[in-house]
Design an enzyme around this catalytic site. Structure first.
Site, PDB file in Angstrom:
ATOM      1  N   LEU A   9       1.060  -1.387   0.266  1.00 21.05           N
ATOM      2  CA  LEU A   9      -0.155   0.131   0.523  1.00 21.05           C
ATOM      3  C   LEU A   9       1.329   1.643  -0.013  1.00 21.05           C
ATOM      4  CD1 LEU A   9      -2.890  -1.059   2.257  1.00 21.05           C
ATOM      5  CD2 LEU A   9      -2.713  -2.028   0.236  1.00 21.05           C
ATOM      6  N   ALA A  11      -0.428   4.092  -1.684  1.00 21.62           N
ATOM      7  CA  ALA A  11      -1.388   5.842  -2.717  1.00 21.62           C
ATOM      8  C   ALA A  11      -1.589   6.715  -1.416  1.00 21.62           C
ATOM      9  CB  ALA A  11      -2.239   4.988  -2.413  1.00 21.62           C
ATOM     10  N   ARG A  16       1.793  13.625   7.448  1.00 25.64           N
ATOM     11  CA  ARG A  16       2.806  14.507   9.167  1.00 25.64           C
ATOM     12  C   ARG A  16       4.073  14.594   8.150  1.00 25.64           C
ATOM     13  NH1 ARG A  16       1.532   8.814  12.366  1.00 25.64           N
ATOM     14  NH2 ARG A  16       0.471   8.733  10.039  1.00 25.64           N
ATOM     15  N   TYR A 369      42.932  24.443 -13.828  1.00 24.55           N
ATOM     16  CA  TYR A 369      41.954  23.759 -14.873  1.00 24.55           C
ATOM     17  C   TYR A 369      42.316  23.465 -15.829  1.00 24.55           C
ATOM     18  CZ  TYR A 369      37.872  23.556 -17.010  1.00 24.55           C
ATOM     19  OH  TYR A 369      36.590  22.795 -17.715  1.00 24.55           O
ATOM     20  N   ASN A 380      53.491  16.940 -17.286  1.00 21.29           N
ATOM     21  CA  ASN A 380      54.019  17.729 -15.970  1.00 21.29           C
ATOM     22  C   ASN A 380      53.224  18.932 -16.140  1.00 21.29           C
ATOM     23  OD1 ASN A 380      55.007  17.826 -13.136  1.00 21.29           O
ATOM     24  ND2 ASN A 380      55.265  19.770 -14.503  1.00 21.29           N
ATOM     25  N   ALA A 426      57.305  29.046 -18.485  1.00 24.12           N
ATOM     26  CA  ALA A 426      56.104  29.371 -17.166  1.00 24.12           C
ATOM     27  C   ALA A 426      55.874  30.643 -18.152  1.00 24.12           C
ATOM     28  CB  ALA A 426      56.793  29.491 -16.284  1.00 24.12           C
TER      29      ALA A 426
END
Ligand code: UD1
Ligand code: CA
Length: 466
Positions: A9, A11, A16, A369, A380, A426
Site C-alpha cells: 500500500l 497511495a 505528517r 583547470y 607535468n 612559464a
C-alpha cells in the site's frame, strides 16, 4: 511461494511529513521508500504477483517502479488502508491463494521475515496472520488486543485506544498474510465510523474472527524491521539505520570505516577489501571502489570508479570519473564528469578537471583547470595552468602528448596540440600548436632597467629637500 501474491500500500500522501511530495517518494538510505518495499517484495514473489497500490503522485511512483515490472492498482481517493484493498479486488482476488500485505513506508522489513510469516500462515491454516512486534515505545502504532486466554482479539488504532490499551506494547506492524478468499469475503463489511473517517484494514481480522475464522497475531523478525516512516524525524532516523546497515555490510566484508556513523554510502556502492574510508565520507550511486584504496575525510564520490590502490585525499569531489590504479587526488581536488586518471597519475590541491584524460604518471599538482583535454603519459602540468577550452560559443579540445612539460601559470588556448616532449615556458599564453621536442614561449620579454629604483628614489626626495 507460488501460492502467494503481495500487495504494497503506497497511495497515501503522508500528511505528517508536511510535504508536497508523496511519502513513498521520500528517500532514506539512498532509495525512495517505495523502492525499498518493492525490492523486498521481489525477493519473495515474482513481479507479476507484486501489486502496488498507488494514488498520490501515482505517475511519479509508477515511473520510479517501472524498471521492476510490478503491477499497479490505482486508488484515486485514499479512503483508508482497507479501502486500498477494496479497490484492488479485481486484480488481487484471483492472483494467488494467499495475499501478503504490507505498507510502503516500512523500508527495514526483510524478505526473510516475510517468508517466515508466509510459511507460518500457510501451515497454521489461519484466515489472517498479523505480524506483531513488542516495542519499548509503542508510540502511534495500532495496538494488538488479546483476550484473557492470550488469543488475538482485535487491532485498535492509536487514536481509538483507551488508556489501558495505550499501555499495550505489542503493536500491529502493518504486515499481514490473508487467505485471499476470506479477505475478500469480508472486506466490504468494514465501515468508516472512526475518528479518521477511514476504512481500516485493521478492522478485518476481528471481522474474520467473529465469522468463525482462525486469526493469529505473532511476533517475528527484529523490532527495528517494523518501524514506519511518518514524519521527517522518523525519516532521518530511518536514513541513519539504513546507512548503518550498509556500512556494517561493508565492514563485515573487509572494509575499514572510521566513524561509520558519519559516512553516507548508497546501497549499490561496492568497496573492496582493505580499503580504508575516513570519517564524513559520502559515496553515492553506482560507485565502485577496488581493494586497498584510501578515501580520506570529507570527500564525496558519486558514480565513479576507483581502481586498486587509488587514494582520494581530504575534501575532494569526484563525479562520474575514473581514478586509475595507484593514482591519487587532493586534498581539495574536483574531478567533474568524464575525468579519467591513468595509473599512478596525480592530481593535487585546487585542481579541477572535466572530460579530461590524464595518462600514466602524469601530474597536475597544484591550482589548475584541465577541461576537454587529452593528456598523455609522464606529463607535468605546472601550477596555475589553465586550458582555455571555451571560446564563448563552443568547447574546444586540448591534446598534450607524452612527456610534455607545461610551465607554471600557462594559458593553453584551445584547440591546441602540444607535441611529444614539448616544453611550454612559464607564464605563456599558448595559442598555437607546439611541435614535438620544442619549447613554446609566449610572453613579453623581460627588460631590466638598471639603477631605476635609485633614480626614482632620488627624484622623489629632491623636492622634499627644498
Ligand atoms: C498503520 C496501521 C497501524 C499500524 C501501522 C504500522 C491502519 C489503519 N493502521 O497506521 O495499525 O500500527 O500502520 O506502520 O492500517 N495507504 C493507502 N491508501 C490509503 C491509506 C493509506 O495506500 O487510503 C497507505 C499509505 O500510503 C501508507 C500505508 O498505507 O504507506 C499506511 O498508512 P499510514 O497512514 O502510514 O498508516 P499508519 O497510521 O502508520
Ligand atoms: Ca505508517
Amino acid at each position: 511461494m507460488s501460492d502467494f501474491a503481495i500487495a504494497i500500500l503506497a497511495a497515501g500522501l503522508g500528511t505528517r511529513l508536511k510535504s508536497n511530495i508523496a511519502k513513498v517518494l521520500h528517500r532514506a538510505g539512498g532509495r525512495t521508500l517505495i523502492e525499498h518495499a518493492v525490492r523486498t517484495a521481489l525477493e519473495v514473489a515474482p513481479a507479476e504477483r507484486v501489486f502496488v497500490v498507488i494514488g498520490h503522485q501515482a505517475e511519479a511512483v509508477r515511473q520510479v517502479l517501472e524498471p521492476f515490472g510490478v503491477r499497479f492498482i490505482c486508488q484515486r481517493d485514499q479512503l483508508g488502508t482497507g479501502h486500498a484493498i477494496q479497490v484492488g479486488r479485481e486484480q488481487l482476488q484471483g492472483a494467488a491463494e494467499h495475499l501478503l500485505v504490507f505498507y510502503g513506508d516500512t523500508p527495514l522489513l526483510r524478505a526473510s521475515t516475510l517468508r517466515q510469516l508466509a510459511e507460518h500462515h500457510a501451515q497454521s491454516g489461519a484466515a489472517a496472520t498479523i505480524l506483531s512486534v513488542v516495542l519499548d515505545d509503542p508510540a502511534r502504532y495500532g495496538r494488538i488486543v488479546r483476550d484473557s486466554g492470550g488469543h488475538f482479539a482485535d487491532i485498535v488504532e492509536h487514536k481509538a485506544c483507551t488508556p489501558e490499551q495505550l499501555a499495550i506494547r505489542e503493536i500491529n506492524s502493518g504486515i499481514y498474510c490473508f487467505r485471499t478468499a476470506a479477505l475478500f469475503a469480508h472486506i466490504d463489511r468494514i465501515g468508516n465510523h472512526n475518528k479518521a473517517g477511514e476504512y481500516y484494514l485493521t478492522d478485518v481480522p476481528a471481522l474474520l474472527l467473529r465469522a468463525g475464522e482462525k486469526v493469529e497475531a505473532t511476533p517475528m523478525g527484529g523490532p527495528e524491521e517494523m518501524l514506519g516512516v511518518n514524519d521527517r524525524v522518523e525519516l532521518a532516523e530511518m536514513d541513519g539505520r539504513l546507512r548503518d546497515r550498509k556500512a556494517r555490510e561493508l565492514m563485515l566484508c573487509g572494509v575499514t570505516i572510521h566513524r561509520p556513523e558519519t559516512c553516507v554510502i548508497d546501497p549499490d556502492v561496492e568497496i573492496g577489501r582493505d580499503t580504508v574510508v575516513g570519517p564524513c565520507v559520502a559515496v553515492y550511486g553506482g560507485t565502485r571502489i577496488a581493494e586497498n584504496c584510501v578515501v580520506r575525510p570529507f570527500s564525496t564520490i558519486a558514480d565513479s570508479v576507483l581502481e586498486e590502490g587509488a587514494v582520494v585525499n581530504e575534501c575532494c569531489w569526484v563525479d562520474r570519473s575514473r581514478i586509475g590504479a595507484g593514482a591519487s587526488i587532493g586534498p581539495f581536488a574536483r574531478l567533474r564528469e568524464g575525468s579519467e586518471l591513468g595509473p599512478q597519475a596525480r592530481i593535487g590541491n585546487f585542481v579541477e578537471t572535466k572530460k579530461t584524460r590524464l595518462g600514466r604518471k602524469s601530474k597536475a599538482q597544484h591550482l589548475a583547470y584541465l577541461g576537454d583535454a587529452t593528456i598523455g603519459e609522464n606529463v607535468n602540468i605546472g601550477a596555475g595552468t589553465i586550458t582555455c577550452n571555451y571560446d564563448g560559443e563552443k568547447k574546444n579540445p586540448t591534446f598534450i602528448e607524452d612527456g610534455v612539460f607545461v610551465g607554471t601559470n600557462s594559458s593553453l588556448v584551445a584547440p591546441l596540440r602540444l607535441g611529444r616532449n614539448a616544453y611550454v615556458a612559464a607564464g605563456s599564453v599558448i595559442t598555437e600548436d607546439v611541435p614535438e621536442d620544442s619549447l613554446g614561449v609566449a610572453r613579453g620579454r623581460q627588460v631590466n632597467k638598471e639603477g631605476w629604483v635609485r633614480k626614482r628614489r632620488a627624484a622623489r626626495s629632491e623636492p622634499r629637500k627644498e
